[in-house]
Design a protein around this motif. Structure first.
Motif, PDB file in Angstrom:
ATOM      1  N   PRO A   1       0.805  -1.225   0.000  1.00 23.81           N
ATOM      2  CA  PRO A   1       0.000   0.000   0.000  1.00 23.81           C
ATOM      3  C   PRO A   1       0.836   1.273   0.000  1.00 23.81           C
ATOM      4  CG  PRO A   1      -0.033  -1.036   2.159  1.00 23.81           C
ATOM      5  CD  PRO A   1       0.629  -2.003   1.232  1.00 23.81           C
ATOM      6  N   VAL A   2       2.118   1.167   0.331  1.00 28.45           N
ATOM      7  CA  VAL A   2       2.982   2.330   0.301  1.00 28.45           C
ATOM      8  C   VAL A   2       3.374   2.677  -1.131  1.00 28.45           C
ATOM      9  CG1 VAL A   2       5.155   3.300   1.168  1.00 28.45           C
ATOM     10  CG2 VAL A   2       3.814   1.779   2.611  1.00 28.45           C
TER      11      VAL A   2
ATOM     12  N   ASP B   1     -16.488  -1.141   5.353  1.00 27.87           N
ATOM     13  CA  ASP B   1     -16.729  -0.470   6.634  1.00 27.87           C
ATOM     14  C   ASP B   1     -16.338   1.003   6.483  1.00 27.87           C
ATOM     15  OD1 ASP B   1     -16.803   0.515   9.204  1.00 27.87           O
ATOM     16  OD2 ASP B   1     -15.635  -1.120  10.090  1.00 27.87           O
ATOM     17  N   ALA B   2     -17.328   1.882   6.491  1.00 34.25           N
ATOM     18  CA  ALA B   2     -17.069   3.313   6.286  1.00 34.25           C
ATOM     19  C   ALA B   2     -16.179   3.899   7.377  1.00 34.25           C
ATOM     20  CB  ALA B   2     -18.388   4.078   6.224  1.00 34.25           C
ATOM     21  N   ASP B   3     -16.137   3.272   8.547  1.00 37.73           N
ATOM     22  CA  ASP B   3     -15.301   3.778   9.644  1.00 37.73           C
ATOM     23  C   ASP B   3     -13.833   3.390   9.495  1.00 37.73           C
ATOM     24  OD1 ASP B   3     -17.459   4.984  10.926  1.00 37.73           O
ATOM     25  OD2 ASP B   3     -17.951   3.161  12.040  1.00 37.73           O
ATOM     26  N   ALA B   4     -13.537   2.491   8.584  1.00 38.62           N
ATOM     27  CA  ALA B   4     -12.155   2.052   8.377  1.00 38.62           C
ATOM     28  C   ALA B   4     -11.467   3.012   7.416  1.00 38.62           C
ATOM     29  CB  ALA B   4     -12.128   0.636   7.824  1.00 38.62           C
ATOM     30  N   GLN B   5     -10.569   3.830   7.940  1.00 46.77           N
ATOM     31  CA  GLN B   5      -9.900   4.849   7.138  1.00 46.77           C
ATOM     32  C   GLN B   5      -8.378   4.767   7.256  1.00 46.77           C
ATOM     33  OE1 GLN B   5     -11.346   6.812   4.961  1.00 46.77           O
ATOM     34  NE2 GLN B   5     -13.406   6.044   5.465  1.00 46.77           N
ATOM     35  N   ASP B   6      -7.859   3.619   7.639  1.00 45.26           N
ATOM     36  CA  ASP B   6      -6.412   3.453   7.717  1.00 45.26           C
ATOM     37  C   ASP B   6      -5.809   3.375   6.322  1.00 45.26           C
ATOM     38  OD1 ASP B   6      -6.011   0.357   6.985  1.00 45.26           O
ATOM     39  OD2 ASP B   6      -7.822   0.583   8.193  1.00 45.26           O
ATOM     40  N   LEU B   7      -4.505   3.494   6.238  1.00 45.26           N
ATOM     41  CA  LEU B   7      -3.787   3.512   4.964  1.00 45.26           C
ATOM     42  C   LEU B   7      -4.086   2.290   4.118  1.00 45.26           C
ATOM     43  CD1 LEU B   7      -1.490   4.542   3.055  1.00 45.26           C
ATOM     44  CD2 LEU B   7       0.084   3.191   4.478  1.00 45.26           C
ATOM     45  N   VAL B   8      -4.062   1.103   4.725  1.00 46.36           N
ATOM     46  CA  VAL B   8      -4.241  -0.132   3.963  1.00 46.36           C
ATOM     47  C   VAL B   8      -5.644  -0.207   3.373  1.00 46.36           C
ATOM     48  CG1 VAL B   8      -4.245  -2.662   4.089  1.00 46.36           C
ATOM     49  CG2 VAL B   8      -2.519  -1.349   5.347  1.00 46.36           C
ATOM     50  N   THR B   9      -6.651   0.140   4.160  1.00 39.93           N
ATOM     51  CA  THR B   9      -8.026   0.052   3.682  1.00 39.93           C
ATOM     52  C   THR B   9      -8.289   1.093   2.602  1.00 39.93           C
ATOM     53  OG1 THR B   9      -8.712  -0.763   5.848  1.00 39.93           O
ATOM     54  CG2 THR B   9     -10.434   0.042   4.385  1.00 39.93           C
ATOM     55  N   ARG B  10      -7.766   2.304   2.771  1.00 39.40           N
ATOM     56  CA  ARG B  10      -7.945   3.320   1.726  1.00 39.40           C
ATOM     57  C   ARG B  10      -7.288   2.876   0.421  1.00 39.40           C
ATOM     58  NH1 ARG B  10      -5.122   7.408   2.890  1.00 39.40           N
ATOM     59  NH2 ARG B  10      -4.405   7.013   5.032  1.00 39.40           N
ATOM     60  N   TRP B  11      -6.126   2.251   0.524  1.00 36.92           N
ATOM     61  CA  TRP B  11      -5.445   1.732  -0.675  1.00 36.92           C
ATOM     62  C   TRP B  11      -6.279   0.640  -1.339  1.00 36.92           C
ATOM     63  CZ3 TRP B  11      -3.003  -3.313  -0.402  1.00 36.92           C
ATOM     64  CH2 TRP B  11      -2.354  -3.695  -1.595  1.00 36.92           C
ATOM     65  N   GLN B  12      -6.839  -0.261  -0.554  1.00 34.74           N
ATOM     66  CA  GLN B  12      -7.662  -1.322  -1.133  1.00 34.74           C
ATOM     67  C   GLN B  12      -8.893  -0.742  -1.829  1.00 34.74           C
ATOM     68  OE1 GLN B  12      -6.736  -4.238  -1.625  1.00 34.74           O
ATOM     69  NE2 GLN B  12      -5.913  -5.325   0.134  1.00 34.74           N
ATOM     70  N   ARG B  13      -9.499   0.277  -1.236  1.00 38.74           N
ATOM     71  CA  ARG B  13     -10.640   0.913  -1.894  1.00 38.74           C
ATOM     72  C   ARG B  13     -10.228   1.521  -3.242  1.00 38.74           C
ATOM     73  NH1 ARG B  13     -11.966   3.306   3.365  1.00 38.74           N
ATOM     74  NH2 ARG B  13     -13.594   2.023   4.338  1.00 38.74           N
ATOM     75  N   GLU B  14      -9.091   2.182  -3.246  1.00 39.13           N
ATOM     76  CA  GLU B  14      -8.608   2.784  -4.491  1.00 39.13           C
ATOM     77  C   GLU B  14      -8.346   1.713  -5.547  1.00 39.13           C
ATOM     78  OE1 GLU B  14      -5.227   4.946  -3.181  1.00 39.13           O
ATOM     79  OE2 GLU B  14      -6.417   6.464  -2.100  1.00 39.13           O
TER      80      GLU B  14
END
Length: 292
Positions: A75-76, A106-119
């Motif tokens: 994710p980096v 999960d809309a509350d999950a905003q960590d780096l890894v989860t944001r990367w997976q969404r992208e």
């Protein structure tokens, strides 16, 4: 009908099992940074050296591919999925199965890894080929990181070891992936993949001790101790993200059990005990750690 299927991330725990499931009936191209290591790990299919961090050469290895499985892990550095998506589109790949994570829902999950997976999910949805998204909880095989300590008679140390996660056997994820790659009925779908029960680290340690017929101790890490350990292995942003993910688990965000694995495979999802029985030799004191 036989297909040509590429597995990006073939040396990973899901990719390796996926090549085993597919190779007897399909032409499998196993894309990996190190074919030599992949061969040692038992990856099946035609082993092809591929660096997802470089766009050059990826289109060539995907020429003639009908379906592509994608598992990326950095994710980096988000270029890997972008390069694979561009190459898949240019090569005319018709369907992609992307390994994501259940936290994206999960809309509350905003960590780096989860944001990367969404992208990554958005990227593949818009990339051209049809798609299937696989969203697993944590893999049961993550417990193998404790094997060295257990073999040495040392305690398993973890953060928030009483919190629960509906972890999934990666072999179940691979079986769902195999079906999604080969059956058009799964196109345009996102699947939530869990095991049949939410377990804590303490639960898992207790199961391992029962199977080994010897005590396996557990010791709780503080947040500071856990962060120091993660910083030794990962970049700072990723270590911080892991701390955020642990906090979400402590809040109960990862306990829900879904039915997608049994619905798609036609059998119950594997229990942790089943996984542990199949991998217990990795934890035995007299086993060669290089064999796992």
């Amino acid at each position: 009908m036989s297909m040509c299927i590429a597995v990006a991330g073939a040396s990973g725990v899901v990719g390796r099992r996926l090549t085993e499931l597919l190779h007897a009936r399909h032409e499998v191209r196993s894309l990996t940074r190190s074919p030599e290591d992949a061969a040692r790990r038992g990856v099946r299919g035609r082993l092809i050296r591929a660096d997802f961090g470089r766009r050059a050469g990826l289109e060539r290895v995907l020429e003639g591919v009908d379906a592509l499985f994608v598992a990326t892990f950095d994710p980096v550095d988000p270029r890997h999925d972008a390069h694979l998506a561009a190459a898949a589109r240019a090569a005319g790949v018709r369907h992609v199965v992307k390994l994501s994570a259940l936290a994206v829902a999960d809309a509350d999950a905003q960590d780096l890894v989860t944001r990367w997976q969404r992208e990554c999910e958005h990227l593949w949805r818009d990339s051209g080929p049809t798609w299937t998204l696989l969203r697993p909880r944590s893999f049961m095989s993550n417990c193998l990181s404790w094997a060295g300590a257990v073999r040495a008679g040392e305690p398993v140390r973890a953060l928030r070891g009483d919190t629960r996660n509906a972890c999934v056997d990666p072999s179940d994820v691979a079986e769902v992936a195999a079906r999604a790659l080969t059956d058009p009925a799964h196109r345009g779908r996102a699947y939530a993949l869990t095991g049949p029960q939410a377990l804590s680290v303490r639960d898992q340690v207790a199961r391992l001790g029962e199977l080994l017929q010897q005590p396996v101790r557990y010791e709780e890490l503080t947040e500071r101790e856990a962060l120091v350990r993660w910083r030794d292995r990962y970049p700072e942003p990723l270590a911080r993200a892991m701390l955020e993910m642990a906090a979400r688990q402590a809040a109960g965000a990862k306990t829900a059990v879904t039915e997608d694995v049994p619905r798609i495979t036609g059998r119950p999802a594997a229990t942790f005990e089943t996984w542990a029985r199949g991998n217990i030799d990795a934890f035995r004191p007299d086993r060669d750690p290089n064999a796992f």
